[in-house]
Write a protein that holds these residues in place. Structure first.
Motif, PDB file in Angstrom:
ATOM      1  N   LYS A   1       2.719  -6.778  -4.358  1.00 36.11           N
ATOM      2  CA  LYS A   1       2.509  -6.583  -5.792  1.00 36.11           C
ATOM      3  C   LYS A   1       1.022  -6.538  -6.125  1.00 36.11           C
ATOM      4  CE  LYS A   1       3.722  -8.493 -10.324  1.00 36.11           C
ATOM      5  NZ  LYS A   1       4.435  -9.575 -11.061  1.00 36.11           N
TER       6      LYS A   1
ATOM      7  N   GLU B   1      11.495  -2.508  -8.258  1.00 37.36           N
ATOM      8  CA  GLU B   1      11.803  -1.458  -9.225  1.00 37.36           C
ATOM      9  C   GLU B   1      13.258  -1.028  -9.037  1.00 37.36           C
ATOM     10  OE1 GLU B   1       8.891   1.643  -9.664  1.00 37.36           O
ATOM     11  OE2 GLU B   1       7.278   0.327  -8.980  1.00 37.36           O
TER      12      GLU B   1
ATOM     13  N   LYS C   1      -1.290  -5.570  -4.261  1.00 32.43           N
ATOM     14  CA  LYS C   1      -1.842  -4.340  -3.700  1.00 32.43           C
ATOM     15  C   LYS C   1      -1.277  -3.090  -4.387  1.00 32.43           C
ATOM     16  CE  LYS C   1      -4.232  -6.184  -0.214  1.00 32.43           C
ATOM     17  NZ  LYS C   1      -5.684  -5.980   0.008  1.00 32.43           N
ATOM     18  N   SER C   2      -0.428  -3.319  -5.404  1.00 30.85           N
ATOM     19  CA  SER C   2       0.171  -2.231  -6.202  1.00 30.85           C
ATOM     20  C   SER C   2       1.123  -1.331  -5.406  1.00 30.85           C
ATOM     21  CB  SER C   2      -0.926  -1.370  -6.850  1.00 30.85           C
ATOM     22  OG  SER C   2      -1.707  -2.145  -7.737  1.00 30.85           O
ATOM     23  N   TYR C   3       1.753  -1.891  -4.389  1.00 31.08           N
ATOM     24  CA  TYR C   3       2.796  -1.139  -3.688  1.00 31.08           C
ATOM     25  C   TYR C   3       4.089  -1.208  -4.496  1.00 31.08           C
ATOM     26  CZ  TYR C   3      -0.178  -1.071   0.458  1.00 31.08           C
ATOM     27  OH  TYR C   3      -1.203  -0.858   1.332  1.00 31.08           O
ATOM     28  N   LYS C   4       4.781  -0.106  -4.562  1.00 33.09           N
ATOM     29  CA  LYS C   4       6.090  -0.104  -5.194  1.00 33.09           C
ATOM     30  C   LYS C   4       7.087  -0.787  -4.261  1.00 33.09           C
ATOM     31  CE  LYS C   4       5.452   4.123  -7.904  1.00 33.09           C
ATOM     32  NZ  LYS C   4       6.036   5.453  -8.239  1.00 33.09           N
TER      33      LYS C   4
ATOM     34  N   TYR D   1       9.344  -8.202  -9.076  1.00 34.92           N
ATOM     35  CA  TYR D   1       8.707  -7.484  -7.975  1.00 34.92           C
ATOM     36  C   TYR D   1       9.299  -6.090  -7.746  1.00 34.92           C
ATOM     37  CZ  TYR D   1       7.537 -12.365  -7.020  1.00 34.92           C
ATOM     38  OH  TYR D   1       7.120 -13.671  -7.141  1.00 34.92           O
TER      39      TYR D   1
ATOM     40  N   LYS E   1       2.855   3.821   0.375  1.00 37.41           N
ATOM     41  CA  LYS E   1       2.799   3.556  -1.061  1.00 37.41           C
ATOM     42  C   LYS E   1       3.937   2.663  -1.544  1.00 37.41           C
ATOM     43  CE  LYS E   1       0.537   7.948  -2.247  1.00 37.41           C
ATOM     44  NZ  LYS E   1       0.653   9.199  -3.065  1.00 37.41           N
TER      45      LYS E   1
END
Length: 221
Positions: A105, A136, A107-110, A134, A3
């Motif tokens: 990004k 966090e 693929k919505s990976y943190k 990009y 994830k």
């Protein structure tokens, strides 16, 4: 299931190692410390607290440095790194890494940075290359009790992102970094560049030499 992706910074996101290498030699020589290439390589991926604690125990500083504490050496070292990076015309993103950011990004990976560097250095890179688009945030080497090869910095990064350790993929270019990722129970990519640093990345789950589309397809995320 992965994830989140945790990036080392120096030598992974930016090609800063050659700049550091030159600066480090000048800094160490200022204090009368002459390290071999092998000794310098052993410090790659290690935070400055651990480096200077080790040097402080090995060398008996005299003259103007006789009253210095470890923290004094670290402060001057961080200032030296900040100066050379901020003035360098050679500092650039690693080829292909931005495309990897865009892929993760989409693929919505943190994403987060976990670097042994100190906060002012990471912030400089973070702002210069617009990494907030990009990432966090980041975890710096001074914010955890034990640096790489201990897993603390990666476990803190996972906690900051709100994910489990086994849900993280670490991208590292140092032997200490891969060891830390393994101890954290995370998957790892060893970025094995053609350098003279002689880092053993063989314990990484995947080894790559470039950030390109072909290697992205190896990840099977």
């Amino acid at each position: 299931m992965i994830k989140a992706v945790i990036f080392d910074m120096d030598g992974v996101i930016v090609d800063s190692e050659p700049i550091y290498e030159k600066a480090d030699k000048e800094i160490f020589q200022r204090y009368g410390i002459n390290l071999s290439d092998k000794e310098l390589q052993n410090y790659i991926g290690v935070n400055l607290l651990d480096i200077w604690t080790d040097l402080f125990n090995k060398y008996h500083f005299k003259g103007e440095y006789k009253d210095y504490e470890v923290e004094d050496f670290i402060e001057e070292h961080v200032h030296g790194h900040y100066k050379v990076l901020s003035e360098s015309d050679e500092l650039a993103l690693m080829p292909g890494i931005k495309e990897w950011f865009e892929y993760f990004k989409a693929k919505s990976y943190k994403m987060i940075i976990a670097s042994s560097s100190y906060e002012p250095i990471i912030e400089l890179i973070y702002q210069k290359f617009g990494l907030a688009k990009y990432m966090e945030g980041y975890v710096d080497g001074n914010s955890v009790e034990k640096g790489k090869p201990e897993p603390d910095i990666f476990l803190q990064a996972a906690e900051n992102l709100g994910v489990k350790a086994e849900e993280c993929l670490v991208i590292e270019d140092s032997e200490h970094g891969i060891s830390a990722a393994n101890q954290a129970g995370m998957k790892s990519i060893g970025f094995d560049r053609d350098t003279d640093y002689n880092q053993d990345l063989s314990s990484a789950d995947i080894l790559i030499k470039e950030f390109n589309q072909q290697n992205l397809e190896k990840l099977s995320l």
